[in-house]
Design a protein around this motif. Structure first.
Motif, PDB file in Angstrom:
ATOM      1  N   ALA A 170     124.627  41.094  71.086  1.00  0.00           N
ATOM      2  CA  ALA A 170     124.963  42.310  72.075  1.00  0.00           C
ATOM      3  C   ALA A 170     124.023  43.494  71.550  1.00  0.00           C
ATOM      4  O   ALA A 170     123.774  44.402  72.119  1.00  0.00           O
ATOM      5  N   LEU A 171     123.690  43.604  70.082  1.00  0.00           N
ATOM      6  CA  LEU A 171     122.860  44.612  69.620  1.00  0.00           C
ATOM      7  C   LEU A 171     121.459  44.509  70.350  1.00  0.00           C
ATOM      8  O   LEU A 171     120.543  45.479  70.675  1.00  0.00           O
ATOM      9  N   ALA A 172     120.956  43.233  70.304  1.00  0.00           N
ATOM     10  CA  ALA A 172     119.628  42.793  70.757  1.00  0.00           C
ATOM     11  C   ALA A 172     119.421  43.401  72.420  1.00  0.00           C
ATOM     12  O   ALA A 172     118.557  43.944  72.852  1.00  0.00           O
ATOM     13  N   ASP A 173     120.545  43.185  73.211  1.00  0.00           N
ATOM     14  CA  ASP A 173     120.589  43.427  74.491  1.00  0.00           C
ATOM     15  C   ASP A 173     120.879  44.871  74.563  1.00  0.00           C
ATOM     16  O   ASP A 173     119.903  45.439  75.522  1.00  0.00           O
ATOM     17  N   ALA A 174     121.431  45.735  73.483  1.00  0.00           N
ATOM     18  CA  ALA A 174     121.239  47.243  73.764  1.00  0.00           C
ATOM     19  C   ALA A 174     120.102  47.683  73.655  1.00  0.00           C
ATOM     20  O   ALA A 174     119.689  48.639  74.233  1.00  0.00           O
ATOM     21  N   ILE A 175     119.429  47.107  72.750  1.00  0.00           N
ATOM     22  CA  ILE A 175     117.832  47.598  72.352  1.00  0.00           C
ATOM     23  C   ILE A 175     116.951  47.554  73.577  1.00  0.00           C
ATOM     24  O   ILE A 175     115.974  48.294  73.769  1.00  0.00           O
TER      25      ILE A 175
END
Ligand code: CA2
Length: 151
Positions: A89-94
Motif C-alpha cells: 500500500a505504501l509503494a502504491d501511494a508513492i
C-alpha cells in the motif's frame, strides 16, 4: 506583492522510529528523532528549503501524508521502518503521487536478518540510502534538492 514560500521537503518516518535514541543504540545510534528533525531542517535551510516532519506508527496516516504531499513538496525523504518489508500500500501511494522519494534506512539492512533484505519501497524510490546512520536523512534531503534544482 506577495512573497513566495520557500520550497519544501517532507521527511516521513514510520513505525517505532519515535523510539530512536532511547533503545538499541548499537543498531540505531544515540541520536533522537528530534535530532534528525533538526539535522534535516538545517541541511534544507542551507539551500533555501524548508522541511515538514512527520512520524507515525500507522500505515494509513503515512499513506495520507504521501497523498497530501502531492503538489506541495519537492520530494519525500522516507524511512518506512518495518513497513518497508511489508507494505504494498505504501509503494502504491508513492507510485501514485509521482514525487521523488528517497528511501532511508539508518542501519545497513543487508547486514541484518533476511526478512529485512527485501523492500517494497525500493522499486518506486528515486534513491536509496542504507547504513549511513542518521546522516542518511541529510544525504536524502541533499539528493532531493539536487533533483529539484538540476532536473
Ligand atoms: O534501519 C532502519 O532505519 C530501519 O528502517 C528501522 C526499522 C527496521 O524495521 C527496518 O528494518 C530498518 C525499525 C525502526 C525501529 O526503530 C527503533 C529505534 C530505536 C529503538 C527501537 C526501535
Amino acid at each position: 506583492m506577495s512573497e513566495s514560500r520557500a520550497p519544501r521537503i517532507l521527511v516521513l518516518n514510520g513505525p517505532n522510529l519515535n523510539l530512536l535514541g532511547t533503545r538499541e543504540p548499537d543498531i540505531y545510534g544515540h541520536e533522537t528523532l528530534s535530532d534528525v528533525q533538526e539535522l534535516c531542517a538545517r541541511t534544507a535551510a542551507a539551500a533555501g528549503y524548508e522541511t515538514e516532519f512527520l512520524q507515525s506508527n500507522h500505515e494509513g496516516v503515512l499513506i495520507d501524508a504521501i497523498h497530501a504531499a502531492r503538489g506541495n513538496v519537492a520530494g519525500i525523504v522516507f524511512n518506512p521502518g518495518a513497513f518497508t518489508h511489508t507494505s504494498v500500500a505504501l509503494a502504491d501511494a508513492i507510485a501514485g503521487v509521482e514525487l521523488p522519494v528517497v528511501e532511508v534506512h539508518i542501519s545497513n539492512v543487508h547486514k541484518r536478518e533476511a526478512f529485512r533484505h527485501h523492500s517494497y519501497i525500493s522499486p518506486v524510490a528515486a534513491a536509496i540510502i542504507v547504513g549511513a546512520g542518521v546522516n542518511g536523512y541529510a544525504l536524502g534531503v541533499q539528493q532531493l534538492i539536487q533533483l529539484d534544482t538540476r532536473g
